[in-house]
Design a protein around this motif. Structure first.
Motif, PDB file in Angstrom:
ATOM      1  N   GLY A 130     -34.823 -32.018  22.010  1.00 29.39           N
ATOM      2  CA  GLY A 130     -35.172 -31.518  23.325  1.00 29.39           C
ATOM      3  C   GLY A 130     -35.958 -32.542  24.123  1.00 29.39           C
ATOM      4  O   GLY A 130     -36.634 -33.411  23.553  1.00 29.39           O
ATOM      5  N   ALA A 133     -39.714 -33.307  23.279  1.00 26.22           N
ATOM      6  CA  ALA A 133     -40.055 -33.968  22.019  1.00 26.22           C
ATOM      7  C   ALA A 133     -39.887 -35.480  22.118  1.00 26.22           C
ATOM      8  O   ALA A 133     -40.392 -36.218  21.266  1.00 26.22           O
ATOM      9  CB  ALA A 133     -39.180 -33.426  20.888  1.00 26.22           C
ATOM     10  N   GLU A 199     -37.734 -25.035  24.512  1.00 30.40           N
ATOM     11  CA  GLU A 199     -37.838 -26.467  24.236  1.00 30.40           C
ATOM     12  C   GLU A 199     -36.865 -27.310  25.042  1.00 30.40           C
ATOM     13  O   GLU A 199     -36.969 -28.533  25.064  1.00 30.40           O
ATOM     14  CB  GLU A 199     -37.652 -26.761  22.739  1.00 30.40           C
ATOM     15  CG  GLU A 199     -36.304 -26.360  22.174  1.00 30.40           C
ATOM     16  CD  GLU A 199     -36.335 -24.990  21.520  1.00 30.40           C
ATOM     17  OE1 GLU A 199     -35.582 -24.781  20.555  1.00 30.40           O
ATOM     18  OE2 GLU A 199     -37.110 -24.135  21.970  1.00 30.40           O
ATOM     19  N   SER A 224     -30.719 -23.161  21.653  1.00 30.93           N
ATOM     20  CA  SER A 224     -31.340 -24.480  21.838  1.00 30.93           C
ATOM     21  C   SER A 224     -30.286 -25.585  21.812  1.00 30.93           C
ATOM     22  O   SER A 224     -30.637 -26.763  21.851  1.00 30.93           O
ATOM     23  CB  SER A 224     -32.374 -24.739  20.734  1.00 30.93           C
ATOM     24  OG  SER A 224     -31.748 -24.725  19.457  1.00 30.93           O
TER      25      SER A 224
END
Length: 307
Positions: A130, A133, A199, A224
């Protein structure tokens, strides 16, 4: 090229691996040799560098300081190695890329193909994650370059390039909304919705607009994975929200339609390219960034031409 102390190399390996045994395996040396170098380094500094925890090793405050130094030293060494190879007339090196999943469909393969044609001795490692991160991966030295949507400016990052793309509803061509030039979020809620998890930057972009809607809703799917949401939209399971980046093949084949969102104007998502601030870039990394920035700019030009 190991012209620096083995202690720096071994310390960095332990930091990344989280254990002496795993670091030794990656370095292909004995665990005792790695442990000896860490103990020696701790003695020279006069403070422990790692906390020994049941789950593995964790950096102390002194360890964090040495980690920042080691990262600069080893990345500068990589730049020097690349420069020396350049003097020999060869382009060689290794590039670690952390990227959002969407650019792996067409953009990144195009860029890697161009780079490999111009510098066939360069190796590339790509990891997907994501957007939020990616700064940590760059700061930790796990990535040389990050490609991410909707990142806020941070002092530890340098933005090399950025392009803007419209967020839109993606639907199959026979969907009731497929013929529209633009669509509002309110109109989308008349159909099943596929929503990204927090995320992913898509969630952050849509969150404020969804909160202002007069009625509540429950997404039929939350995910996700950009790939999963695209596949579900293509199968008619619901409306997903993405930019055109990563949908090039499906749009060209007529399997999906991208309808830009109108929330009192377009909903823009910035796709940026990032490196660690203050880093001197190896020649092959600089070449990769030039190719990537050019490919992004070309796609942004097409986006703007659509109106």
């Amino acid at each position: 090229m190991r012209i620096h102390s083995a202690a720096i190399v071994y310390f960095d390996a332990v930091r990344r691996a989280g254990s002496i045994r795993e670091a030794a395996r990656r370095l292909n040396v004995a665990s005792s040799a790695v442990n000896r170098q860490i103990v020696k380094l701790e003695a020279e500094i006069g403070a422990p560098l790692f906390e020994r925890l049941p789950a593995g090793l964790k950096l102390t405050a002194a360890g964090e300081a040495i980690a920042r130094h080691a990262l600069v030293v080893l990345q500068d060494l990589e730049r020097a190695r690349s420069d020396i190879e350049g003097l020999r007339g060869a382009r060689a090196g290794h590039i670690a890329v952390s990227t959002v999943e969407g650019v792996c469909g067409a953009l990144l393969p195009e860029v890697i193909g161009t780079l490999r044609a111009r510098a066939p001795r360069v190796t590339i490692a790509v990891s997907t994650m994501g957007s939020f991160a990616i700064p940590d991966a760059i700061a930790a030295g796990d990535a040389d370059v990050g490609v991410a949507f909707a990142l806020r400016r941070a002092p530890e990052l340098r933005q090399v390039a950025v392009s803007r793309f419209k967020l839109g509803a993606i639907v199959p061509p026979d969907h009731p909304l497929a013929s529209r030039r633009t669509v509002s979020l309110a109109a989308c809620l008349d159909h099943p919705i596929i929503l990204a998890t927090p995320e992913l930057s898509i969630n952050q972009l849509l969150g404020p607009a969804l909160a202002r809607l007069p009625r509540s809703f429950e997404p039929c799917v939350t995910a996700s994975s950009i790939e999963l949401m695209r596949e579900l939209a293509e199968r008619g399971a619901g409306i997903a929200f993405q930019t055109r980046i990563g949908l090039e093949r499906q749009l060209a084949d007529g399997r999906l339609v991208h309808v830009p969102l109108d929330n009192g104007g377009p909903v823009w998502s910035d796709l940026g390219v990032y490196v660690r601030a203050g880093r001197s870039l190896p020649a092959v990394l600089d070449l990769f960034l030039q190719i990537l920035a050019g490919a992004l700019a070309a796609r942004e030009q097409l986006e703007n031409a659509r109106g």
